[in-house]
Design an enzyme around this catalytic site. Structure first.
Site, PDB file in Angstrom:
ATOM      1  CB  SER A   1      31.704  39.344  35.504  1.00  0.00           C
ATOM      2  OG  SER A   1      33.032  38.508  35.793  1.00  0.00           O
ATOM      3  CG  HIS A   2      31.417  36.056  38.435  1.00  0.00           C
ATOM      4  ND1 HIS A   2      31.668  37.318  38.292  1.00  0.00           N
ATOM      5  CD2 HIS A   2      30.696  35.664  39.522  1.00  0.00           C
ATOM      6  CE1 HIS A   2      31.288  37.915  39.497  1.00  0.00           C
ATOM      7  NE2 HIS A   2      30.540  36.889  40.225  1.00  0.00           N
TER       8      HIS A   2
ATOM      9  CE  LYS B   1      33.909  46.530  33.656  1.00  0.00           C
ATOM     10  NZ  LYS B   1      35.023  46.243  34.612  1.00  0.00           N
TER      11      LYS B   1
ATOM     12  CG  ASP C   1      35.418  35.879  34.241  1.00  0.00           C
ATOM     13  OD1 ASP C   1      36.196  36.145  33.203  1.00  0.00           O
ATOM     14  OD2 ASP C   1      34.971  36.686  34.845  1.00  0.00           O
TER      15      ASP C   1
ATOM     16  CG  ASP D   1      34.321  39.934  32.476  1.00  0.00           C
ATOM     17  OD1 ASP D   1      34.344  38.910  32.974  1.00  0.00           O
ATOM     18  OD2 ASP D   1      34.303  40.805  32.789  1.00  0.00           O
TER      19      ASP D   1
ATOM     20  CG  ASP E   1      37.229  40.013  34.591  1.00  0.00           C
ATOM     21  OD1 ASP E   1      36.686  38.969  34.578  1.00  0.00           O
ATOM     22  OD2 ASP E   1      36.728  41.215  34.841  1.00  0.00           O
ATOM     23  NE  ARG E   2      35.522  36.957  38.764  1.00  0.00           N
ATOM     24  CZ  ARG E   2      34.721  36.891  39.635  1.00  0.00           C
ATOM     25  NH1 ARG E   2      34.671  35.417  40.299  1.00  0.00           N
ATOM     26  NH2 ARG E   2      34.111  37.580  40.273  1.00  0.00           N
TER      27      ARG E   2
ATOM     28  CE  LYS F   1      38.246  40.108  37.909  1.00  0.00           C
ATOM     29  NZ  LYS F   1      37.319  41.096  38.395  1.00  0.00           N
TER      30      LYS F   1
HETATM   31  C1  VG1 Z   1      32.915  39.929  43.106  1.00  0.00           C
HETATM   32  C2  VG1 Z   1      34.464  39.513  43.494  1.00  0.00           C
HETATM   33  C3  VG1 Z   1      35.471  40.605  43.352  1.00  0.00           C
HETATM   34  C4  VG1 Z   1      35.446  41.272  41.879  1.00  0.00           C
HETATM   35  C5  VG1 Z   1      34.088  41.450  41.231  1.00  0.00           C
HETATM   36  C6  VG1 Z   1      33.947  41.569  39.758  1.00  0.00           C
HETATM   37  O1  VG1 Z   1      32.619  41.032  43.666  1.00  0.00           O
HETATM   38  O2  VG1 Z   1      34.470  39.257  44.993  1.00  0.00           O
HETATM   39  O3  VG1 Z   1      36.906  40.169  43.739  1.00  0.00           O
HETATM   40  O4  VG1 Z   1      36.339  42.383  41.665  1.00  0.00           O
HETATM   41  O5  VG1 Z   1      33.167  40.252  41.571  1.00  0.00           O
HETATM   42  O6  VG1 Z   1      34.593  40.590  39.332  1.00  0.00           O
HETATM   43  P1  VG1 Z   1      31.551  40.978  44.975  1.00  0.00           P
HETATM   44  O7  VG1 Z   1      31.279  42.402  45.193  1.00  0.00           O
HETATM   45  O8  VG1 Z   1      30.386  40.273  44.140  1.00  0.00           O
HETATM   46  O9  VG1 Z   1      32.209  40.076  45.991  1.00  0.00           O
HETATM   47  V1  VG1 Z   1      34.130  40.214  37.818  1.00  0.00           V
HETATM   48  O10 VG1 Z   1      35.122  39.013  37.073  1.00  0.00           O
HETATM   49  O11 VG1 Z   1      32.768  40.536  37.763  1.00  0.00           O
HETATM   50  O12 VG1 Z   1      34.537  41.733  36.517  1.00  0.00           O
HETATM   51 CO    CO Z   2      34.603  38.765  35.067  1.00  0.00          CO
END
Ligand code: VG1
Ligand code: CO
Length: 544
Positions: A114-115, A127, A278, A280, A282-283, A377
């Protein structure tokens, strides 16, 4: 005949999925048998793998290509009948969710961190998403984890790598592999949800937008939809080519990591609307000229205005937000007489509510917003819904936000992250905080009086499953709130997240600096948890 080999392994003991799958540094995933063990555990834990269709794809980060080839060979050896992937192995997370649903696949394996940054020393992740298109529930991820610790081998096809760079078909043994254009089905879906003609007219009228794809997976999706289908000028989308290391940046759409976009949007001659996504896809980050829209406010605005889009014209069934997300959307729900649900962090908890038709829209403070169109998302969807609202109201984005505050009040909001702190220190901080909870109501910290304090336990209203210890929440008499939890997506040490908010009903006080308004809440959080003394940090690593 494709040879199927059975390879013996000593189990890895660290393959427990977190908030969103298994995330580790690339070199951890590069250890011999590491990917194989985790994926074999998934294939062993999911019912109905033999003869199934799976979707496989990722955000294009470093190690994506190698991991996909390995996964294809494991899938073939375990009897999967058909795999659908995007060309180059690329699929954004919402596009993968859509493909799983549309093609009635058993599930999907999504490769992304992701990010988190990418590259040889960056992060990687795997995942599993189930047949509704959403992340596996905890019952399944825990079963996978248990399996990783007990299995003693995996099955893999001894076959050469397959070409997946262009749409078409190929095979490994009896398993067929279908390579699709990663954007096509997703773009078609968006045309059904938002008012494309209205947005096309907006751009034709000279509306200027900047979309920063952050050198991640959304680039091809944004170019196709915004520039080709909606007529935004070429160059509206920047950093549009997905790079394995995201150009060395953090593909995290927040004011800190999307600094160039923020500077442009805060400067003279800013475009009418700014957005980013981001790693992937989704953000989303939403920014008006001169005004950053906090993700919690964005969710509330979208909930209030969604009926302007064709897909939501009949109104919403209900809304949901994760615990740390501000209560702004609750105020909209109250005004519209809609049910509102508070869930733990992570998209998997929204899926049952969406499937049961209890909610239509949901979101998280971490720049994630989505609806019942998929079970993840969806960054670009949120941007398109915003554009739909701007096109149909004819109002500037900043006016939409200010009018929203005037109608519902403003929830000033900020998140403070303390990254890479010692795990023992972080665990002790949370344990002591939990132990202190019963004695907190009535006590005053930095001028704020505790009204209620607990450790959030969620009971899923659809399937009754209970998830405990999801975050410590402290509510103050002054209508302020602080939530503490540890991140479940980091890959080194612990990350303490402190979520701060304060409600302000008075319109004449809606133009203040959030840092100023929240200063007493920050002080109270430190007094409650001893953050500075324990972490020896004067400041958070990141403030968003
Ligand atoms: C973080 C965010 C959470 C989000 C998750 C996956 O998790 O706080 O809101 O759902 O990343 O997002 P954590 O446990 O680090 O707070 V992404 O864009 O990785 O799929
Ligand atoms: Co993401």
């Amino acid at each position: 005949m494709t040879e199927i080999a059975t390879v013996s392994v000593t189990p890895f003991l660290d393959q427990r999925p977190g908030t969103s799958g298994l995330r580790k540094k690339v070199p951890v995933f590069q250890q011999p048998h590491y990917v194989e063990t985790f994926v074999q555990a998934i294939l062993d834990s999911v019912e109905g793998i033999a003869g199934a269709t799976l979707v496989v794809g990722g955000d294009g980060r470093y190690f994506n290509r190698e991991a996909i080839q390995t996964i294809l060979k494991l899938a073939a050896a375990n009897g999967v009948a058909h795999v659908i992937t995007g060309s180059g192995g690329l699929l954004s997370t919402p596009a993968a969710s859509n493909l799983i649903r549309r093609r009635k696949a058993l599930g999907g394996i999504i490769l992304s961190a992701s990010h988190n940054p990418g590259g040889p020393d960056g992060d990687f992740g795997i995942k599993y998403n189930v047949s509704h298109g959403g992340p596996a529930p905890e019952s399944l991820t825990e079963a996978v984890y248990a399996r990783t610790r007990s299995l003693n081998g995996y099955r893999i096809a001894r076959a050469p790598d397959v070409a997946i760079d262009a749409p078409g078909r190929t095979a490994i043994g009896a398993m067929t592999i279908e390579i699709v254009d990663p954007v096509a089905d997703y773009a078609a879906m968006m045309e059904q949800i938002v008012d494309f003609p209205a947005i096309r007219a907006l751009f034709a009228g000279g509306f200027r937008m900047r979309f920063d794809a952050m050198s991640a997976v959304t680039g091809p999706y944004a170019v196709e939809i915004l520039e080709r289908r909606l007529g935004a000028p070429a160059g509206t989308v920047i950093n549009s080519v997905p790079l394995p290391d995201f150009g060395g940046h953090h593909p995290d759409p927040n004011p800190v990591h999307a600094a160039a976009l923020m500077t442009e949007m805060m400067g003279p001659g800013a475009p009418d609307f700014g957005a980013a996504s981001d790693g992937d896809g989704d953000r989303n980050l939403i920014v008006a000229p001169g005004l950053f829209v906090s993700p919690s406010d964005s969710l509330a605005v979208l909930a209030a205005q969604a009926p302007l889009a064709p897909a939501y014209a009949e109104g919403l069934a209900g809304v949901a937000r994760s615990l740390p997300t501000s209560r702004a959307v609750d105020r909209v729900a109250r005004a519209l007489n809609l049910p509102v649900y508070e869930t733990p962090t992570g998209w998997k908890f929204f899926a049952t509510l969406l499937d049961a038709g209890k909610i239509t829209l949901c979101g998280e403070e971490s720049a994630g917003t989505g609806s019942n169109h998929v079970r993840e998302k969806d960054g670009l969807w949120a941007v398109l819904l915003w554009l739909n609202i701007l096109a149909r109201t004819g109002k500037p984005a900043a006016d939409i936000v200010r009018e929203h505050w005037a109608a519902h009040g403003r929830d000033y909001y900020s998140r403070h992250d303390y990254e890479e702190i010692d795990t023992a220190i972080a665990d002790a901080l949370m344990a002591d905080l939990r132990a202190s909870l019963p004695g907190l109501p009535g006590r005053t910290f930095a001028g704020l009086t505790v009204k209620a304090a607990d450790d959030f336990t969620y009971t899923d209203p659809v399937d009754g499953s209970v998830t405990a210890r999801q975050g410590v929440r402290i509510l103050f008499e002054e209508d302020a709130r602080v939530v503490f939890r540890l991140s479940g997506t980091g890959t080194s040490g612990a990350t303490l997240r402190v979520y701060l908010e304060r409600f302000e009903p008075d319109t004449s006080r809606h133009g203040l600096d959030p840092a100023e308004v929240l200063a007493p809440v920050v002080a109270a959080a430190d007094a409650l948890a001893g953050i500075r003394a324990r972490t020896k940090r004067d400041e958070p690593s990141v403030i968003t």
